[in-house]
Design an enzyme around this catalytic site. Sequence first.
Site, PDB file in Angstrom:
ATOM      1  N   LYS A  50      -9.628   2.241  -2.283  1.00  0.00           N
ATOM      2  CA  LYS A  50      -9.802   1.646  -0.954  1.00  0.00           C
ATOM      3  C   LYS A  50     -11.220   1.921  -0.468  1.00  0.00           C
ATOM      4  O   LYS A  50     -11.611   3.087  -0.331  1.00  0.00           O
ATOM      5  CB  LYS A  50      -8.764   2.278  -0.031  1.00  0.00           C
ATOM      6  N   GLU A  66       0.836  -1.202   0.000  1.00  0.00           N
ATOM      7  CA  GLU A  66       0.000   0.000   0.000  1.00  0.00           C
ATOM      8  C   GLU A  66       0.877   1.260   0.000  1.00  0.00           C
ATOM      9  O   GLU A  66       1.874   1.332   0.719  1.00  0.00           O
ATOM     10  CB  GLU A  66      -0.881  -0.011   1.252  1.00  0.00           C
ATOM     11  N   CYS A 113      -5.734  -2.706   2.234  1.00  0.00           N
ATOM     12  CA  CYS A 113      -5.450  -2.607   3.677  1.00  0.00           C
ATOM     13  C   CYS A 113      -6.644  -2.860   4.598  1.00  0.00           C
ATOM     14  O   CYS A 113      -7.049  -3.989   4.792  1.00  0.00           O
ATOM     15  CB  CYS A 113      -4.791  -1.267   3.972  1.00  0.00           C
TER      16      CYS A 113
END
Lengths: 490, 490
Positions: free
Chosen positions: A302, A225, A339
């Site tokens: 995300k 990330e 994540c």
Amino acid sequence: MDLFNLNCRIMNFIHCLKERCKVDPQDRVDLMGRSGELMHLTEREQSAEPACTLLRERQTYIPLLVYGTSEGNEGEKYVPLLADLPNSHPELTEEDFKAKQEIDQVMSGGQFESLEKTLSTYIPEAELSEVCRVLYGKELVRVDLPRQALEAASARDFELQGYVFEAEPEQLRPARLVRVGLVQNKIVLPTDAPVLDQIKALHKRVGEMVEVAAMCGVNIICFQEAWTMPFAFCTREREPWTEFAESAEEGYTTRFCQELAKKYNMVVVSPILERDEIHGETLWNTAVVVSNSGKVLGKTRKNHIPRVGDFNESTYYMEGNTGHRVFQTQFGRIAVNICYGRHHPLNWFLYGLNGAEIIFNPSATVGALSEPMWSIEARNAAIANHCFTCAINRVGTEYFKNEFTSGDGKKAHHDFGHFYGSSYVAAPDGSRTPGLSRTRDGLLVTELDLNLNRQIADKWNFKMTGRYDMYAEELSKAVQHEFQPNIIRE
Amino acid sequence: MDLFNLNCRIMNFIHCLKERCKVDPQDRVDLMGRSGELMHLTEREQSAEPACTLLRERQTYIPLLVYGTSEGNEGEKYVPLLADLPNSHPELTEEDFKAKQEIDQVMSGGQFESLEKTLSTYIPEAELSEVCRVLYGKELVRVDLPRQALEAASARDFELQGYVFEAEPEQLRPARLVRVGLVQNKIVLPTDAPVLDQIKALHKRVGEMVEVAAMCGVNIICFQEAWTMPFAFCTREREPWTEFAESAEEGYTTRFCQELAKKYNMVVVSPILERDEIHGETLWNTAVVVSNSGKVLGKTRKNHIPRVGDFNESTYYMEGNTGHRVFQTQFGRIAVNICYGRHHPLNWFLYGLNGAEIIFNPSATVGALSEPMWSIEARNAAIANHCFTCAINRVGTEYFKNEFTSGDGKKAHHDFGHFYGSSYVAAPDGSRTPGLSRTRDGLLVTELDLNLNRQIADKWNFKMTGRYDMYAEELSKAVQHEFQPNIIRE
């Protein structure tokens, strides 16, 4: 560069040393530079933080802690700690190298290198196979990696591991083999080096890892990330961190990835901080998917943004608006769950419903916060969704010039802990690879036979026994304001 | 009882022995009864199965394999293997006891007793604490169990463990402490003993474990899936297995649990095979929740039914129709996700949305099928849903008189493998207890502070960052026939 950043890193080193050597915290330690002079820290620097109290171990100096004086990398005025230099640095003497290894050990907080290494060191072979079966599922064959790749990885100071997930042969479908590469790495330059220098240094570092991946026949590679930058969101400072943001379609990093993709015929998944210039110049946490043709296949954002301790990322960017798109590549259908999305089973689930065969989970997470969850979530997703998942975490500790607090009642500090690496791949049958190191840069090469997904789906039937109609209905009711939980009372 | 069932069990013993002692499979072994006579098996019995080939180890007999001749339990004509008797059986001599322990070891296929035992045996203390942190999360305090309970557990031959999950003190809420008990056990009588005898024997066995749980202050206890019977669904035979089904509201077993509940002021979760007499006499896999007042608080049915290998349970019962109800007890809100439901993250999720603070997962599952998944799924659910989960699995191997196949290309056989126990409790912060034994009956006592759920929810925010509106919408679309996956192509 002023001494402050250097000081912070030395403080951390001393802090680790104190823990590890159990030295009286009242003692003073002086640090000897490579050329023999003592590093004198000003009073102000020494008093900047309680951990600043200098230690002295049995009246002797600790040599070689600091590399050079004010000479630096590529002519800049950096003063890197010896510990920050790659093992392959041309100026490292043999003595430096040994000292560096000791320092690395201390800098990792005396942490053990990996769970797997500890298990295999101590547990007798007969029981180890049972332990590994319970913890990791079926035993995996190792990829026969080319000698050239192993040598390059060693020279470039990163771990290289390779495993195979096999599937049963079928009559009507050939094996669908794909090799994926997972890259975990430390940042290269200090966090207060110029932004473009930091990006370039990471391009160089990761580029040399991708070259080794190409030697290993990797078809799809994924980086960690926000791989072009320190994970600076803990600081809540705007500058200079937002300058790391780039256009997903045309940024410097995307162009770099396109070159890699074409050169090595490799799909590149590149998670960056995105600046969306045509939509209000907004920031996003985004993965760019570059086809092996070199074309940008698309981007995916995300979906879930943490507000956990230091990870108050909504200071910088909000929840993604790209849904659960899946990318059809030459080597299989892939998705990217970035994540914090790994904590949300529904997120994995929707990528699965859209047909993902491999879901990458590029992450940045630290030991004290999440480590016991790390081996659970991506693996559960592989099982529950009949697909492969690839969990990637960065390594090392990143130091920031300005101190910051973490909302935990503790003193202000300059880092937010050790990123523990431990990247791994999990399969739909519940098996997984060992993790990469907790402390070193690494490349994990894994050969997947994508036929395994349907084979396991046909065996376990989660998609057919999943009763999704019922859940669509129940969930639609549960999100209404007037929802009343179904609770039975006496 | 005819010799057939006994034969099957001896065959299995011999099979394990052969694996373990690496005896030439062509050798013959004779089995000596307790009173000295040889057990002669008829030609038919010996040829019933390839594993039937009898072994002889280095020309000597294996003594004491078989206990007694044709005397049995409570006057019946059972001929239990020595291995099947509890250690506390009044007729066991010291010599018997030693032989029994050896046999137990062989009968468990030489399997190690538990992962945790192996880890703590071999790994040095300093590294063990890191290994345990990564594998199990924060270190748990042990419950100080009363001596009386420990002695009773030892005399009754079951493992007793106790742990505490603590929470931070709060200013406005007192600690919400609850002790849960998880029971894992083997069946007691051979599977072809009369149905009511088998049920009674299990009531007796589990009753004596509940008595120990009461000594330990347990408030809520949960038994394993279909706890009143062998897990006979692999046979696909109707008789006698459907005779184990009982009314959830008024059955023999529910009345038994009501007595326990009143006697010990304990909530009892009793997973049984249910006969619903007023709805077409249908069968269900159901958990009955009995309040500590003795009243039946309600029932909840298994939502997801497996069709995996031997677990073709839809031969007997279909998907549950009780939704995701949660039971408000004096000690907290509980739900029951039965067995195969643990593979479905949405199932846990909906119990969570309805407010469950503790979700029990009574199961019956065997090593070859699911063991690497066992430590993942319930634990992932605890993390993802900010609640406690309790995973319970039976132990031992169950033998059936009539052979059956498993759709795996292998020969017909009389059992479907070793139920590996390993029951554990997982917490919302990612920590978990060690597992109970893989081979022995056991009671796991765990003290939970239910305040931990909201504390962790406030820290990690999964329910607030979960974007449930988006998922309700996406899932509602995905279940439509015309749904087209969101796939990006070059």
